[in-house]
Design a protein around this motif. Sequence first.
Motif, PDB file in Angstrom:
ATOM      1  N   LEU A 554       0.815  -1.215   0.000  1.00 59.26           N
ATOM      2  CA  LEU A 554       0.000   0.000   0.000  1.00 59.26           C
ATOM      3  C   LEU A 554       0.850   1.266   0.000  1.00 59.26           C
ATOM      4  N   GLU A 555       2.155   1.106   0.210  1.00 59.91           N
ATOM      5  CA  GLU A 555       3.067   2.245   0.120  1.00 59.91           C
ATOM      6  C   GLU A 555       3.686   2.354  -1.262  1.00 59.91           C
ATOM      7  N   GLY A 556       3.269   1.465  -2.177  1.00 55.48           N
ATOM      8  CA  GLY A 556       3.743   1.554  -3.556  1.00 55.48           C
ATOM      9  C   GLY A 556       4.804   0.547  -3.944  1.00 55.48           C
ATOM     10  N   VAL A 557       5.175  -0.366  -3.035  1.00 53.43           N
ATOM     11  CA  VAL A 557       6.172  -1.380  -3.364  1.00 53.43           C
ATOM     12  C   VAL A 557       5.600  -2.339  -4.407  1.00 53.43           C
ATOM     13  N   THR A 558       6.400  -2.665  -5.409  1.00 53.47           N
ATOM     14  CA  THR A 558       5.974  -3.597  -6.445  1.00 53.47           C
ATOM     15  C   THR A 558       6.617  -4.958  -6.230  1.00 53.47           C
ATOM     16  N   CYS A 559       6.001  -5.968  -6.773  1.00 52.45           N
ATOM     17  CA  CYS A 559       6.514  -7.338  -6.682  1.00 52.45           C
ATOM     18  C   CYS A 559       7.419  -7.582  -7.879  1.00 52.45           C
ATOM     19  N   ASP A 560       8.699  -7.290  -7.701  1.00 53.11           N
ATOM     20  CA  ASP A 560       9.651  -7.435  -8.800  1.00 53.11           C
ATOM     21  C   ASP A 560      10.997  -7.931  -8.295  1.00 53.11           C
ATOM     22  N   PHE A 561      11.608  -7.146  -7.402  1.00 56.85           N
ATOM     23  CA  PHE A 561      12.878  -7.488  -6.752  1.00 56.85           C
ATOM     24  C   PHE A 561      13.962  -7.913  -7.741  1.00 56.85           C
ATOM     25  N   GLY A 562      14.182  -7.023  -8.702  1.00 58.16           N
ATOM     26  CA  GLY A 562      15.226  -7.299  -9.685  1.00 58.16           C
ATOM     27  C   GLY A 562      14.783  -8.220 -10.794  1.00 58.16           C
ATOM     28  N   GLY A 563      13.486  -8.351 -10.993  1.00 59.83           N
ATOM     29  CA  GLY A 563      12.977  -9.176 -12.092  1.00 59.83           C
ATOM     30  C   GLY A 563      12.812 -10.642 -11.755  1.00 59.83           C
ATOM     31  N   VAL A 564      12.901 -11.020 -10.463  1.00 62.62           N
ATOM     32  CA  VAL A 564      12.831 -12.437 -10.107  1.00 62.62           C
ATOM     33  C   VAL A 564      11.524 -12.789  -9.403  1.00 62.62           C
TER      34      VAL A 564
END
Length: 590
Positions: A554-564
């Motif tokens: 909800l703070e804007g973090v996306t599920c990516d973590f360097g594309g993994v």
Amino acid sequence: MTCESDDHVSPFDHQVRGTCLGGWLVLEPWITPSLFYQFLGGSETTTALDMYSFCEVLGAEEANKQLRRHWDAWVTEDIIKDLAALKVNSLRLPVGDWMYVPYGPFINCTDGALDYVNKLLDWAFKYNLTVLIDIHGLKDSQNGFDNSGQTSGFQWTSLLNNWPQGLITFEHWPIRNARWMGEFDKQTGEYTSINYDNIQHALDVVEIVVRTHQNHPAVLGLEPVNEPWQFTPIEHLKRFYWEAYLIVKTHAPLWKYVIHDSFRFDTNIWGGFLSGCPDRALDTHIYQAWNIPASQATFYNYACQQKKAIANMEREFGPVIVGEWSLATDNCAMWLNGFNDNLSGYPMLPCKYVRCPDPYMGFDQPGTPVDPSKPIQGPFGTGMNGPSYGMCPIDRDWMVEDSDGMNWMRAPPEVPKEFDGTDAVMRNLALKKINTFSLVGHGFYFWNFRTELPEPRWSYMLAVQNGWIPSGASLNIDDVSRACEKEDNGQYKCVAKRGMISANLLNGIRSCLSRDPTLESQGTNTSQFESMTDEDLASAADTVFNDFWTKYRLEGVTCDFGGVAQLMESDYKYVPRSETPSNSTKNMRW
């Protein structure tokens, strides 16, 4: 820079549900490529990349002749009538400052442009539409983009590419500049001087625009500058916005006043600005075309995730309008990043190709049709992008998703019909975006009303025709109001992509733990993960990634973590490929 509320002026108490008339009065090669085919194979002195060089290279007389043919064909009364029938209630009209105060190569080149503005306003009034006048281009460019009228920060590099083919080449994106507000130092990322003459010129244009159209009943209001880039000195930009606001309210007190966020949608910057001033709104542009390729769920969540940021800005600043958005999830649209150019690394996946269509303004247009006997022609920018053997690149298809949600990585750009999930993905994405932009904000303008190439992800009219976007009268349907239920209620989880390199998974885990050591009992110590490999490591990463994303999404973090990492529905469970049922689309070989 605040003011007392004026009781004589109406508040911004309604939503706009509209589209933009891009590519008409301010040229953009990707929207109307037929105007720019004539420059394929050109030299350094015969190539145009934008509105400024279009006038400069062709000369005022020939350019004006071509522009009038274009103006007559690109926006017509029938099109405005059709948009009204789709229950659009407003149009955003990009204009250039040169139309009101001509300078340089624009002198005599854009003669007659204001006649078309007046036609548009009359048509809009006839069909009960409002028009937001958007000053899309300012002298010396406010962002360096071609859509500002002038591609700023540009140099020819042909001398260094004279072997083996003697190519004509140029560079733009790595050296992009924006000189409207002054001289910019690319080493420090700061302005070394402020061009007060340019700022005053822009304010003069604002006054002329307002005085010219102040009595037309179709005008909703004014946006004094589109997309000033993120390095624009914020205090000088706010001062410009304030002074332009006073001009608008002096001469057209009933007009709305819309300011762009300068790619900084931050309540710390805009909260409290223009407090107490009626009729103002903040414009933000939300695209996914430049996002890293990902699963359907990742794009869905990103769309719904913007809701909190919009709601926060509505609380701290006031009305928010999403002044530009589209359904594009890739960078494949031809010349999207400039004539025969591209951002480094884009597009990130292969694109689909279709036959380049016949010119919308007729075959009298020089350079048309595209020569089907020639491969991609120069001049060449940083990246490759353009027609080849009569075929033009457009957005790629979405494949029906398999059990691990990763076949978007393996799918061809044009998916066989029986596996094509594009319609479902686009409709779901449209509903989620409309849910986000209209339920908590003050509405939206889709970019664009149409495109010359068949690009329904960028064409409002085609997207509605395809059933992706419901017409305006249907925007209050349950499908819209419930579109983000899963995302809002956290019915997705962030998991590791399978088949990733172990070192990259470890880096993703380290990134999460470095930002929040409380996720693991050993804090930032990742030694327990370093001996893991394959599925053991991926499963451990599932837990870390999902815990971090759930806590901070909800703070804007996306599920990516360097594309993994990627999002999947909450009932997802990884099934190795060898255990997948034989009838799964995952077993198809592309």
